[in-house]
Design a protein around this motif. Structure first.
Motif: not given
Lengths: 254, 254, 254, 254
Positions: B124-133, B137-138, B190-192, B197-209
């Protein structure tokens, strides 16, 4: 011999020696006080050697069981080798003596011990990272080696990949390569993802295991023990009560 | 067939093959020992193919239930395709065979399995990141595409945004764009913020799980079970006591 | 004197003063409203001085027991020194008054207090990092000082090493040095590994101890306390019961 | 009206619309299929408007209680404003409609809700960071504004400081400033330390509180509840027993 006063003296000599070695990096200071600095360095080395000899004599073979002692021994021993001051790498290594202070200050010693404990737990991850670096290196050298100076041979490629993994100017490297190989971004994004993820994992794993080790010591919950003893008391009480009731029945039937 | 000695041989062949492929990246070594290296590579491939065939024969259809086996199969299979050595991408993929070592060394296998387990939890987080990208991008291509080469089309923009999200020279990109669009910092900040934030969340979520999964195995607190059994014993005791008292009353009323 | 309304006034003056000092950084605004801004700044300073005097008077010597008060005292005191506006560093320090708002807004005060509590716990790690910086600095200056401007003297080297530790363009620095010393990568990778690891450890340790401190306050599990009281009630009940049974036996034997 | 099939249609329209808006960023595609793309965009907008109207009608005033609905309302509403396509910023904002998909896919919605819950908990830290940026900005503009273009006015300085806080080329900025102000490193190191620390704290706090919130839901330990009920049963049993004993004594005294 390991008395507190003795340690204070050794710590003082270490600090003075570190300052002297720091001063020797300055050409101006060396030009003016070169002889004094050299003398101080030799005196400090003599003190270290004497202290080490005394400790080896006092502890005997047990001395070499501690890795801290091994560190002291190697660091001092290297400086005593009769190799001359010409070899600049050896001159540079002298400052490692300053690290001896870590083994003498308890709070630092504890921190380093905690970090060191974490190392065995991460060998698998470190090996995985090394494997990724090698596999990625061979792949990138095969793919981009012909046109890009950053991927010319395996060593250079490994450094470049390490740079990418730490996120340092990775986009610049990628853009450069993409001028010759427009699809290079597939490799770069893939490597960035896998590499950064493994590296992050590695670091966090180290930190976590170090913290776990630190906390593990004071984890026995005191309330629980108390409650258990209360339950035991209750059980004793109930059993005694049953005895009473039984004796009551016995007395009745008589 | 899966005996320990057999595995050691396979591991040795993998290591030799990896070294051979590493040597082939060097022009000097290829010029001198090219034939030997090629021969060694072919021998290693033959060993792998034989080992794979043996394992498929031994395990039958069960072989394809393990994703580790699938990986081995694909990696070896690709090299066997009669496509010629002209296609450099296939030459580069040969080194992936070295990754087979992960499935053979237990400690590495455990680490990779733990990391792999974390993947479903982060989709879900990776999908969110792709959506943000995509959305970013557009937006950036529409806004800055006309004047800035870094945002010329959707692909280039996506790479630039990924670069910004990882924090690599984001300020340089922003300053460049701000020369034409002075208010561009609103978009960049805004984008930064959201992206990092989302990317950090993503990485930490992976590690934690991954860590949770690892720890989850030894979490059953042994003391608690013991205490529960004590409470049960107590209840039994009290019930028996009550029976006693009842029989006492009964004996009395008679 | 410490009433809520009084605090609101002080907060308002702090905000106005911060805005005024912000306006004074603009040449255009200073040219136009310079006198007004100067006047507002002096009025704000006068209010701060009066408020501080009132608080010192009200609390007496107890005033200096709080480090928040010391901060207020120093920040306002510095601005009152009759040193003239010529010294630009003192002009720049005036804005520190805006930080006083931290001590007046409860939620910010709590955050800063939590962060401050973490500091003692990390002194050993910070000391270790400083030691690494010194040892690495002396080593790098000795090794690379002759040919590289980035390692010319101990101060410059320390800054460069700090840059490497934070991962900022470390590969560029390394490549530059490797032109003169091809083996420099050994030092750089070693330092990067040890330095980054220690620094990461330092940061995470701070954050974790801050979070621990925050959570520590509300950690008493309410259910457990309840259960304990139930066990106590049970024990009382059983003891009373035993008394009953005993008196039963006593009445029987009479 | 909120049936599953209806949602699938809306999701499909969102995806198609996102793709269309992506195609419109390409000049080649716009030149060729410009009319079709425009038409598709209008149709999608019409569907969104109709769906929104239907939902407002169905839910009545309750519709505006959900912030997800507000988001949908604003994103669609903006596109309906009769401002013409000339304003490129509005054209760019159209793609925000793609974010509507977050509110329709449950797993994404859960992730975003979790992240959103974390926001209140970090307001104090974010405020602290903004304060640091302002205080550091005024200070740096006062100190370095005269000679350095990166610190010319408050806005530029704030961007530069943010860049430093994220660690992006901070050493380059520092070296540039140090040519005019040799002591500038004091400010830079101090700001880097405090700023990075606060920012790191901010990010980790967000992540942790998000994870806490996620875990908090399934934290009730089932065993404990069971044990509690056993203790209650025990207490009941003992009390009943005491009643029995009392009635025993009563029957005896009669």
């Amino acid at each position: 011999m390991d008395s507190e006063r003795f340690q204070s003296v050794v710590i003082a000599v270490i600090v003075v020696n570190a300052v002297v070695l720091g001063c020797q990096t300055s050409d101006a200071l060396t030009a003016r006080f070169g002889d004094v600095l050299d003398l101080l360095d030799r005196v400090a080395l003599a003190v270290f050697a004497a202290e080490l000899a005394a400790r080896v004599y006092a502890h005997g073979p047990r001395f070499f069981r501690s890795s801290w002692n091994w560190f002291d021994f190697v660091v001092v021993g290297v400086s005593l080798l009769p190799l001359g001051d010409g070899i600049s790498i050896l001159r540079a290594l002298r400052i490692l003596r300053a690290l001896r202070i870590v083994s003498l200050v308890p709070s630092m010693r504890r921190v380093v011990t905690a970090l060191a404990k974490a190392i065995p737990g991460i060998c698998a991850l470190a090996g995985l990272l090394a494997l990724l670096l090698y596999v990625g290196g061979v792949m990138a050298t095969t793919l981009f080696g012909e046109h890009s100076a950053r991927f010319a041979d395996l060593g250079t490629t490994a450094l470049t990949l390490l740079q990418i993994t730490t996120g340092d100017s990775w986009s610049e490297v990628m853009r450069e390569v993409m001028q010759d190989y427009p699809l290079a971004w597939v490799f770069f994004l893939g490597y960035l993802l896998v590499g950064t993820f493994t590296m992050l994992n590695l670091f966090i794993a180290v930190v976590c295991s170090a913290m776990d080790a630190e906390r593990g010591e004071d984890r026995v919950p005191p309330q629980r023990a108390e409650r258990d003893s209360m339950t035991t008391a209750l059980l004793d009480e109930v059993r005694a009560l049953r005895e009473d009731v039984r004796s009551l029945r016995g007395s009745e039937h008589t």
